[in-house]
Scaffold this active site. Structure first.
Site, mmCIF file in Angstrom:
data_model
loop_
_atom_site.group_PDB
_atom_site.id
_atom_site.type_symbol
_atom_site.label_atom_id
_atom_site.label_comp_id
_atom_site.label_asym_id
_atom_site.label_seq_id
_atom_site.Cartn_x
_atom_site.Cartn_y
_atom_site.Cartn_z
ATOM 1 C CG ASN A 23 -2.054 -1.036 1.052
ATOM 2 O OD1 ASN A 23 -2.433 -1.412 -0.048
ATOM 3 N ND2 ASN A 23 -2.570 -1.522 2.170
ATOM 4 C CB CYS A 117 -10.076 -6.225 -4.433
ATOM 5 S SG CYS A 117 -8.550 -7.165 -4.570
ATOM 6 N NE ARG A 122 -12.377 -0.607 -2.855
ATOM 7 C CZ ARG A 122 -11.187 -1.169 -3.071
ATOM 8 N NH1 ARG A 122 -10.220 -1.017 -2.201
ATOM 9 N NH2 ARG A 122 -10.964 -1.879 -4.148
ATOM 10 C CG ASP A 307 -6.300 -4.097 3.302
ATOM 11 O OD1 ASP A 307 -7.461 -4.121 2.866
ATOM 12 O OD2 ASP A 307 -5.395 -3.435 2.760
ATOM 13 N NE ARG A 398 -4.494 -6.314 -7.481
ATOM 14 C CZ ARG A 398 -5.377 -5.740 -6.654
ATOM 15 N NH1 ARG A 398 -6.461 -6.385 -6.292
ATOM 16 N NH2 ARG A 398 -5.171 -4.521 -6.198
#
Length: 421
Positions: A23, A117, A122, A307, A398
């Site tokens: 991230n 995803c 979002r 997450d 990913r």
């Protein structure tokens, strides 16, 4: 098509080294566009999202050279475009950081609406409101976001939600805004701080990252430099949970233990031993014979990370008693549930919570529905009786580097197989 197979019941033992944070990496790499010099970024994870982002930047004429597997040299001095094609970034969410970087430096950007995803709504409206507050005009048409401005001017921006993406994106763009920009109710996640530290090292003037108010004083330009990405909090948490679910004894190294506090507290509550090593850059997780149930609520940092929600559900499926996990960040992050049910988990979804009655799991054929759901299935399979076959492993690629080989080194019976479609 590729699958991962796991024969469960093996206790994990040993040491695992954690890579750079996904991230943080996918924000810092686009942020390098703001620099007019050469940036060298190391401790990058060797994952699909990094490869996709680098490919998109190369299409803009940006020089991107890997000097080794985890080190990338970025030279954006010869950039020759401000538009990203949908096909280049359709499978990743973080492509929107290109919008802030291009808008900030060049006052114009065209980037597709983000993919990635699918686990709930979002929207990027907070990003757009932030750019508009800085003086940009936004147009969304045919799936493309166009942002342009004659000049950017500092502003006071209040985020209705502590959005990580919006905080970082606005911060990147505001580096070149004239005057002072203040972001209130800013996200405090470690990768927000890491992106700010990177920009500051290149010459930006950002204060308050890690608090709920960030102040950015605009500058005329950023130089190049070298920077190392922080360790991945979510990768570390995944291995800590894997140790717990197998009753294992795993040392998770090259991490920032403070980032793991919310998870460490829950693992301790469930009966695990979580020990910090002498070097203070790792945690040892020893799983108990019987896991205790508990209550978990995802929150923005420093709360329990969303997450790690699916992975934690897999762990709670093996705990003795009834557990409740409430999701407060993403309203539809429950697609993994139907796959855990195939493994014999006793889970019910009620609104934005899952009620989990712990018990035994049995191997089955399942499909990953997103990145962290895939990790949850890996964790469940490690403790299940018999063989589990997991499809859609592209999601795992990913965000996890060498996932199978790292687990195998810890004693898991895991392999990847390819099958002709």
């Amino acid at each position: 098509m590729e699958y991962i197979t796991i024969d469960g019941g093996k206790r994990l033992e040993g040491q695992v080294n954690i890579n750079g944070a996904k991230n943080a990496a996918v924000a810092i790499i686009p942020a390098a566009i703001a620099s007019t010099g050469i940036c060298t970024i190391d401790n990058l994870p060797a994952i699909k999202d990094v490869q996709v982002l680098v490919g998109a930047m190369r299409k803009l004429g940006i020089g991107c050279e890997f000097t080794d597997e985890h080190t990338l040299k970025i030279d954006s001095r010869a950039i020759n475009g401000h538009s990203i094609a949908y096909d280049q970034v359709k499978d990743m969410r973080a492509s929107y950081y290109l919008l802030g970087a291009l808008l900030g430096r060049f006052k114009h950007a065209e980037v597709p609406l983000p993919g990635g995803c699918n686990f709930g709504l979002r929207p990027i409206d907070l990003h757009m409101k932030g750019f508009e507050a800085l003086g940009a005009k936004i147009n969304i048409e045919h799936g493309m976001v166009t942002a342009s401005a004659e000049r950017l001017t500092g502003a006071s921006i209040y985020l209705d939600i502590s959005s990580v993406g919006a905080t970082i994106n606005i911060m990147i763009a505001a580096v070149y805004a004239e005057g002072v920009t203040q972001i209130e109710n800013a996200a405090k996640e470690p990768h927000v701080v890491d992106t700010a530290n990177f920009l500051n090292k290149m010459g930006a003037k950002i204060k308050g990252a890690g608090t709920d108010v960030i102040r950015i004083t605009g500058v005329e330009g950023l130089s190049g430099g070298e920077y190392s990405v922080i360790p991945d909090q979510i990768e570390a948490g995944t291995y800590m949970i894997a140790s717990a679910v197998t009753g294992g004894d795993v040392s998770v190294q090259n991490i920032i233990p403070k980032h793991m506090d919310s998870l460490s507290a829950k693992l301790t509550e469930m009966g695990c031993q979580v020990l910090e090593n002498d070097a203070h850059d790792g945690l040892r997780v020893i799983g108990p014979e019987v896991l205790k149930s508990c209550t978990v609520k995802t929150m923005f940092y420093p709360g329990f990370p969303t997450d790690l929600h699916p992975q934690m559900s897999a762990l709670l499926s093996r705990a003795n008693g009834t557990s409740v996990l409430t999701e407060t960040v993403f309203e539809h992050r429950f697609q993994y549930v139907k796959e855990l049910l195939r493994l014999g988990a006793n889970i019910q979804v009620e609104g934005r919570a899952v009620i989990i009655e712990g018990g035994s799991l049995t191997g089955a054929q399942v499909m990953a529905t997103d990145l962290r759901a895939g990790a949850a299935l890996i964790i469940a399979a490690l403790s299940a009786e018999g063989r589990t076959t997991i499809g859609n492993v592209k999601y795992l690629d990913r965000g996890y580097e060498k996932f199978e080989s790292k687990l195998s080194a810890l004693g898991a019976n895991i392999s990847r197989i390819s099958v002709e479609e």
